[in-house]
Design an enzyme around this catalytic site. Structure first.
Site, PDB file in Angstrom:
ATOM      1  N   ARG A   9       0.821  -1.211   0.000  1.00 35.17           N
ATOM      2  CA  ARG A   9       0.000   0.000   0.000  1.00 35.17           C
ATOM      3  C   ARG A   9       0.854   1.259   0.000  1.00 35.17           C
ATOM      4  O   ARG A   9       0.332   2.362  -0.096  1.00 35.17           O
ATOM      5  CB  ARG A   9      -0.920   0.036   1.232  1.00 35.17           C
ATOM      6  N   LYS A  10       2.147   1.133   0.129  1.00 29.70           N
ATOM      7  CA  LYS A  10       3.039   2.299   0.178  1.00 29.70           C
ATOM      8  C   LYS A  10       3.154   2.904  -1.221  1.00 29.70           C
ATOM      9  O   LYS A  10       3.913   2.425  -2.059  1.00 29.70           O
ATOM     10  CB  LYS A  10       4.409   1.898   0.702  1.00 29.70           C
TER      11      LYS A  10
END
Length: 154
Positions: A9-10
């Site tokens: 999700r980064k």
């Protein structure tokens, strides 16, 4: 089956949809798009709940039956606890190759295995050779260098 390479999700604020699309176009797979796509129990959650089994028990009571639970583990003891608590996915976080191989052997297909941490071009082949199902790499999205597509006229 070879290990799947997945993103995390980064992502760059405002560019998540494009960065995740780029991973898919490049042959990779997406992990969670947002927090609600699945449960990831991390070290702080484990400490707050009093252990992996307790954390999974608390979460399982509150989520839909179709949602998977992933647990971040850092030791063989935690892998055994996650297996006992019936985690769907066991993340082998920052484990050395020998420990990772041992964990994959212990898990023996009872859960999906995911390697995470310190993955780069120099380590990915050896990590894949341990038998893990998934290798997650935050750098696929959060550390990409822009490609210069400028045009020079002479």
């Amino acid at each position: 089956m070879p290990a799947k390479l997945v993103d995390t999700r980064k992502t760059t604020p405002g560019l998540r949809i494009l960065e995740k699309y780029a991973v898919r176009v490049g042959g990779g797979y997406n992990h969670r798009y947002c927090l609600s796509d699945g449960v990831l129990i991390k070290d702080n959650h484990i400490k707050a709940a009093g252990g992996i089994k307790q954390a999974i028990g608390l979460v399982r009571e509150k989520i839909p039956h179709t949602m998977k639970i992933e647990v971040e583990t850092e030791s063989i003891e935690q892998v055994l606890e996650a297996l006992d608590a019936k985690a769907d996915i066991i993340m082998l976080d920052n484990m050395g190759l020998d420990k990772m191989k041992e964990a994959v052997k212990i898990i023996n297909g009872k859960a999906i295995t995911e390697a995470s941490g310190n993955v780069n071009a120099d380590t990915i082949y050896d990590i894949a050779s341990t038998g893990v199902d998934i290798i997650s790499v935050g750098g696929l999205t959060h550390s990409v260098k822009a490609f210069d597509i400028s045009m020079k006229i002479s």
